[in-house]
Write a protein that holds these residues in place. Sequence first.
Motif, PDB file in Angstrom:
ATOM      1  N   ASP A   1      55.646  -3.567 -11.430  1.00 50.64           N
ATOM      2  CA  ASP A   1      54.382  -3.312 -12.116  1.00 50.64           C
ATOM      3  C   ASP A   1      53.341  -4.377 -11.744  1.00 50.64           C
ATOM      4  O   ASP A   1      52.727  -4.991 -12.600  1.00 50.64           O
ATOM      5  CB  ASP A   1      54.615  -3.300 -13.628  1.00 50.64           C
ATOM      6  N   GLY A   2      53.161  -4.573 -10.436  1.00 43.89           N
ATOM      7  CA  GLY A   2      52.121  -5.476  -9.974  1.00 43.89           C
ATOM      8  C   GLY A   2      52.600  -6.908  -9.803  1.00 43.89           C
ATOM      9  O   GLY A   2      53.801  -7.173  -9.641  1.00 43.89           O
ATOM     10  N   PHE A   3      51.634  -7.845  -9.852  1.00 46.76           N
ATOM     11  CA  PHE A   3      51.910  -9.249  -9.562  1.00 46.76           C
ATOM     12  C   PHE A   3      51.167 -10.131 -10.560  1.00 46.76           C
ATOM     13  O   PHE A   3      50.149  -9.726 -11.128  1.00 46.76           O
ATOM     14  CB  PHE A   3      51.442  -9.603  -8.144  1.00 46.76           C
ATOM     15  N   ILE A   4      51.685 -11.333 -10.756  1.00 45.43           N
ATOM     16  CA  ILE A   4      50.992 -12.353 -11.533  1.00 45.43           C
ATOM     17  C   ILE A   4      50.708 -13.543 -10.627  1.00 45.43           C
ATOM     18  O   ILE A   4      51.632 -14.115 -10.032  1.00 45.43           O
ATOM     19  CB  ILE A   4      51.801 -12.812 -12.756  1.00 45.43           C
ATOM     20  N   GLY A   5      49.438 -13.865 -10.500  1.00 49.14           N
ATOM     21  CA  GLY A   5      49.028 -15.065  -9.780  1.00 49.14           C
ATOM     22  C   GLY A   5      48.633 -16.135 -10.769  1.00 49.14           C
ATOM     23  O   GLY A   5      47.997 -15.847 -11.795  1.00 49.14           O
ATOM     24  N   GLU A   6      49.013 -17.381 -10.483  1.00 49.67           N
ATOM     25  CA  GLU A   6      48.758 -18.460 -11.433  1.00 49.67           C
ATOM     26  C   GLU A   6      48.408 -19.742 -10.695  1.00 49.67           C
ATOM     27  O   GLU A   6      48.919 -20.008  -9.598  1.00 49.67           O
ATOM     28  CB  GLU A   6      49.996 -18.701 -12.309  1.00 49.67           C
ATOM     29  N   GLY A   7      47.537 -20.530 -11.295  1.00 50.17           N
ATOM     30  CA  GLY A   7      47.227 -21.855 -10.792  1.00 50.17           C
ATOM     31  C   GLY A   7      47.009 -22.810 -11.940  1.00 50.17           C
ATOM     32  O   GLY A   7      46.514 -22.420 -13.007  1.00 50.17           O
ATOM     33  N   GLN A   8      47.379 -24.079 -11.751  1.00 50.50           N
ATOM     34  CA  GLN A   8      47.190 -25.109 -12.760  1.00 50.50           C
ATOM     35  C   GLN A   8      46.689 -26.381 -12.105  1.00 50.50           C
ATOM     36  O   GLN A   8      47.050 -26.692 -10.957  1.00 50.50           O
ATOM     37  CB  GLN A   8      48.502 -25.406 -13.508  1.00 50.50           C
ATOM     38  N   ILE A   9      45.872 -27.152 -12.863  1.00 54.12           N
ATOM     39  CA  ILE A   9      45.369 -28.437 -12.392  1.00 54.12           C
ATOM     40  C   ILE A   9      45.150 -29.334 -13.606  1.00 54.12           C
ATOM     41  O   ILE A   9      44.782 -28.859 -14.681  1.00 54.12           O
ATOM     42  CB  ILE A   9      44.061 -28.270 -11.581  1.00 54.12           C
ATOM     43  N   SER A  10      45.411 -30.633 -13.445  1.00 52.90           N
ATOM     44  CA  SER A  10      45.288 -31.583 -14.550  1.00 52.90           C
ATOM     45  C   SER A  10      44.034 -32.439 -14.409  1.00 52.90           C
ATOM     46  O   SER A  10      43.610 -32.776 -13.291  1.00 52.90           O
ATOM     47  CB  SER A  10      46.519 -32.501 -14.599  1.00 52.90           C
ATOM     48  N   TYR A  11      43.472 -32.796 -15.565  1.00 52.74           N
ATOM     49  CA  TYR A  11      42.369 -33.753 -15.647  1.00 52.74           C
ATOM     50  C   TYR A  11      42.724 -34.800 -16.693  1.00 52.74           C
ATOM     51  O   TYR A  11      43.268 -34.457 -17.758  1.00 52.74           O
ATOM     52  CB  TYR A  11      41.056 -33.050 -16.017  1.00 52.74           C
ATOM     53  N   GLY A  12      42.450 -36.072 -16.407  1.00 49.72           N
ATOM     54  CA  GLY A  12      42.779 -37.129 -17.345  1.00 49.72           C
ATOM     55  C   GLY A  12      41.639 -38.102 -17.525  1.00 49.72           C
ATOM     56  O   GLY A  12      40.709 -38.169 -16.710  1.00 49.72           O
TER      57      GLY A  12
END
Length: 452
Positions: A323-334
């Motif tokens: 049933d399709g795809f999941i694309g994900e991205g993460q980035i941190s800021y401090g």
Amino acid sequence: MTPSVNPRLVRLGAGAGYSGDRIEPAVDLAEHGQLDFLVFECLAERTIAIAQQARRRDAQQGYDPLLEARMRAVLPSAVNNGVRILSNMGAANPLAAARKTAQIVRELGLGPLKIAAVTGDDVLDAVLSGPWLFEETGEQVINYRDSIVSANAYLGAMPIVRALDAGADIVLTGRVADPSLFTAPLIHAFAWRMDDWTVLGQATVVGHLLECAGQVTGGYFADPGFNEVPDLARLGFPIGEVAADGTVTITKLAHAGGRVCAETCKEQLLYEIQDPARYLQPDVVADFTGVEIVEDAPNRVRVAGGRGAAPTSTLKVSVGYLDGFIGEGQISYGGSGATARARLALQIVRERLALTGVKTRELRSDLIGVDSLYGNTLESIAGEPAEVRARVAGRTSSFADALRIGNEIETLYTNGPAGGGGVTKSVREVLAIQSVLIPRAVVQPAFTFVEI
């Protein structure tokens, strides 16, 4: 090993509550539990669909990825102590799982053992050829024909009972209702009738309490300051001491970590139950409303009072489809202004996805503030989190669109805002699950012995 028939008490051990569960508690049970049966419940709805995909790639695969490690770990003690093993680790390929287990038995020099594979739960052809509707959405199953990868019926206890009656020391199944894995050895040992709905209802209580392993010994109960559970790093898995009327005492090994009390048993009894008066199982419609739970001693809880009625004329089938795809991205800021920069990052990515024509069926963005950058050395700056992680995830119909989501997060390294780091990105295929009900006559379970 020899079958036990009409004993005064049957001791069941729960060796796993899911596919990736710890192995050493099961070894501990095999060595010290004085068990009659050790049961590994390792199969979830999505798990078997993934296993079907593995079998399509390789006809000798499709069973639980930890089957070999588990068997090598527990078989020596189990054989030495006369413990019989039941498991749904056969997943999409019970025969291959049984053959692999036979190979391990030979290599360890543990024979002779009788190893049975229960089959018949794979009903893909029947589901693809019938006029079925999904229970969840009412859609016609045939509309998903090109994307369906699996269809497995929830079998009951009977084929396992027949294998045990025929002398099986190890029984490996595919999709079987979780409580049935525990009900089956009790039916075999006590020679219960398959139409004794009261005792089968109570046996379902037993299976439901044990099926998630460490949950009932305090793993899911632990909450510091409220529900204290000792030595969770060495959490022991439960033992059920079952009498001929189905009454069970839930306990654990004395030296193992964890806690068994009325509260842990009550929480597990209600776990994943929609209607406690009508818990639909292939063997019985169980009624938990009259269950009584009594603490007889520390780490000894007696449970009785389950009832039941005749099962329905249909069996549930779990259908897995792409049933399709999941694309994900993460980035941190401090540091100072971390939250504002993270919010700007999310805004930039959303705008970029729109500008570049990425088509998403669902899209969400989040700020995750935890302790991954600074630990506990810097708790806050000017009342705001000292760190925050920006996450964007979207569901798409194409792999290419899903890939763009994580790529846009990655471009924030050089395209602002300042100070981003620790990017991760991923694309994964969505394996969705719905269910259908089919007549019992369509499903023909059986068992087969494999040669050692």
